[in-house]
Design an enzyme around this catalytic site. Structure first.
Site, short mmCIF file in Angstrom:
data_model
loop_
_atom_site.label_atom_id
_atom_site.label_comp_id
_atom_site.label_asym_id
_atom_site.label_seq_id
_atom_site.Cartn_x
_atom_site.Cartn_y
_atom_site.Cartn_z
N TYR A 65 -38.63 -12.22 -56.33
CA TYR A 65 -38.73 -13.40 -55.47
C TYR A 65 -38.51 -14.69 -56.26
O TYR A 65 -37.96 -15.67 -55.73
CB TYR A 65 -40.06 -13.43 -54.72
CG TYR A 65 -39.98 -12.65 -53.43
CD1 TYR A 65 -39.49 -13.23 -52.27
CD2 TYR A 65 -40.34 -11.31 -53.39
CE1 TYR A 65 -39.37 -12.51 -51.10
CE2 TYR A 65 -40.22 -10.57 -52.22
CZ TYR A 65 -39.74 -11.19 -51.08
OH TYR A 65 -39.61 -10.46 -49.92
N GLN A 100 -35.35 -17.42 -38.54
CA GLN A 100 -35.76 -16.20 -39.23
C GLN A 100 -35.60 -16.36 -40.74
O GLN A 100 -35.99 -15.48 -41.50
CB GLN A 100 -34.92 -15.03 -38.75
CG GLN A 100 -35.08 -14.70 -37.27
CD GLN A 100 -34.01 -13.73 -36.79
OE1 GLN A 100 -32.91 -14.14 -36.42
NE2 GLN A 100 -34.33 -12.45 -36.76
N ASP A 103 -35.40 -19.89 -46.36
CA ASP A 103 -34.75 -20.65 -47.43
C ASP A 103 -35.03 -22.15 -47.41
O ASP A 103 -34.55 -22.88 -48.28
CB ASP A 103 -33.24 -20.41 -47.41
CG ASP A 103 -32.61 -20.64 -46.05
OD1 ASP A 103 -33.02 -21.59 -45.34
OD2 ASP A 103 -31.69 -19.87 -45.68
N HIS A 118 -40.54 -16.18 -40.43
CA HIS A 118 -40.71 -15.24 -41.53
C HIS A 118 -41.23 -15.89 -42.80
O HIS A 118 -41.17 -15.30 -43.87
CB HIS A 118 -39.40 -14.50 -41.80
CG HIS A 118 -38.96 -13.64 -40.66
ND1 HIS A 118 -37.67 -13.17 -40.52
CD2 HIS A 118 -39.65 -13.17 -39.59
CE1 HIS A 118 -37.58 -12.44 -39.41
NE2 HIS A 118 -38.77 -12.44 -38.84
N GLY A 187 -25.95 -17.19 -35.71
CA GLY A 187 -25.93 -16.46 -36.97
C GLY A 187 -26.97 -15.38 -37.13
O GLY A 187 -27.43 -15.13 -38.24
N SER A 189 -28.11 -11.26 -36.01
CA SER A 189 -27.62 -9.99 -35.49
C SER A 189 -28.21 -9.63 -34.15
O SER A 189 -27.72 -8.72 -33.47
CB SER A 189 -27.92 -8.86 -36.49
OG SER A 189 -29.33 -8.68 -36.60
N ASN A 213 -21.58 -16.61 -33.24
CA ASN A 213 -21.57 -15.50 -34.18
C ASN A 213 -20.14 -14.97 -34.27
O ASN A 213 -19.50 -14.76 -33.24
CB ASN A 213 -22.51 -14.37 -33.71
CG ASN A 213 -22.91 -13.44 -34.84
OD1 ASN A 213 -22.06 -12.89 -35.53
ND2 ASN A 213 -24.20 -13.26 -35.04
N PRO A 214 -19.62 -14.74 -35.47
CA PRO A 214 -18.25 -14.21 -35.58
C PRO A 214 -18.12 -12.78 -35.06
O PRO A 214 -17.00 -12.34 -34.76
CB PRO A 214 -17.95 -14.29 -37.08
CG PRO A 214 -19.29 -14.31 -37.74
CD PRO A 214 -20.22 -15.01 -36.80
#
Length: 243
Positions: A65, A100, A103, A118, A187, A189, A213-214
């Site tokens: 981490y 989610q 960062d 998260h 972005g 899933s 989303n691509p």
């Protein structure tokens, strides 16, 4: 694609809920988790991201981490993060951003009405008293950290597989998505629960649902507008004239 309709609905909305996943941070150089080049391709979840892994070898987990923390803090918010912060300023109190990601790029971009489902990789959490505290500068951080109040060892303040979300976080997200006039999912899933349920909740509650989303996701069939683009390209198309 219904882009113009999506733009119109978004500009008219007073209540907007946003969910972001790893795909929004990928343009900043932070890898996603599950795709071909994702983080779990090279690292075993069971070795680094579970309570059992930490109990078995806390120093090993902390060193991993600390490495991630250093990489994340070198990354900078991208245009998609910035546009969401500007969208929040436009909407005001009726806006909530749920992420989610751990960062901190959303907060560094200026987002304030923010729920980090998260946790945050830049914080530790005391194993004894539960206090959350910022980690030292990554250039000088030697794990593990210790609680500034009770001096006990701290663990990463992230949600590991098999753990509950932070108290009250998901309840706040549920309320925002149930009440939203427009829901924007970027972005992600749409496979990791319970966050994956938020888009479905908004849709079933009558919100106009926009997905960026691509790749197609399980949510795509319910979206009123699916932009098959990356996060930056999609946000530029949707709200690029904000600034």
């Amino acid at each position: 694609m219904n882009l113009e309709a999506a733009r119109k609905r978004l500009w008219e909305a007073r209540r907007v809920a946003v969910l972001t996943g790893a795909g929004i941070s990928q343009p900043s150089g932070i890898p996603t988790f599950r795709d071909a080049a994702g983080l779990w391709k090279d690292f075993d979840i069971e070795e680094y991201a579970t309570p059992a892994a930490y109990a078995r070898d806390p120093q090993k987990v902390w060193e991993w981490y600390a490495w991630r923390y250093q990489n994340v803090m070198q990354a900078q918010p991208n245009r998609a993060h910035t546009l969401l912060a500007l969208l929040e300023q436009r909407i005001g109190e009726g806006f909530l951003l749920v992420t989610q990601n751990v960062d901190s790029l959303h907060s560094r971009a200026g987002s304030q009405r923010l729920v980090e489902l998260h946790g945050n990789i830049a914080r530790g959490r005391c194993e004894r008293c539960g206090e959350r505290f910022p980690l030292p500068d990554p250039a000088h951080f030697v794990p593990p950290p210790y609680c500034p109040s009770c001096k006990a060892r701290g663990r990463p303040d992230v949600v590991w597989f098999g753990e509950l979300l932070p108290e009250g976080a998901f309840e706040q997200a549920l309320w925002a998505f149930a009440e939203a006039e427009v829901a924007l999912v970027i972005g992600t899933s749409a496979e990791v629960e319970p966050a994956a349920s938020l888009g479905r909740l908004a849709h079933s509650s009558g919100a106009y649902l926009i997905e960026i989303n691509p790749n197609p996701t399980p949510l795509s069939s319910q979206a009123d507008c699916s932009l098959r683009m990356g996060a930056v390209e999609g946000m530029e198309a949707l709200v690029g004239d904000l600034g």
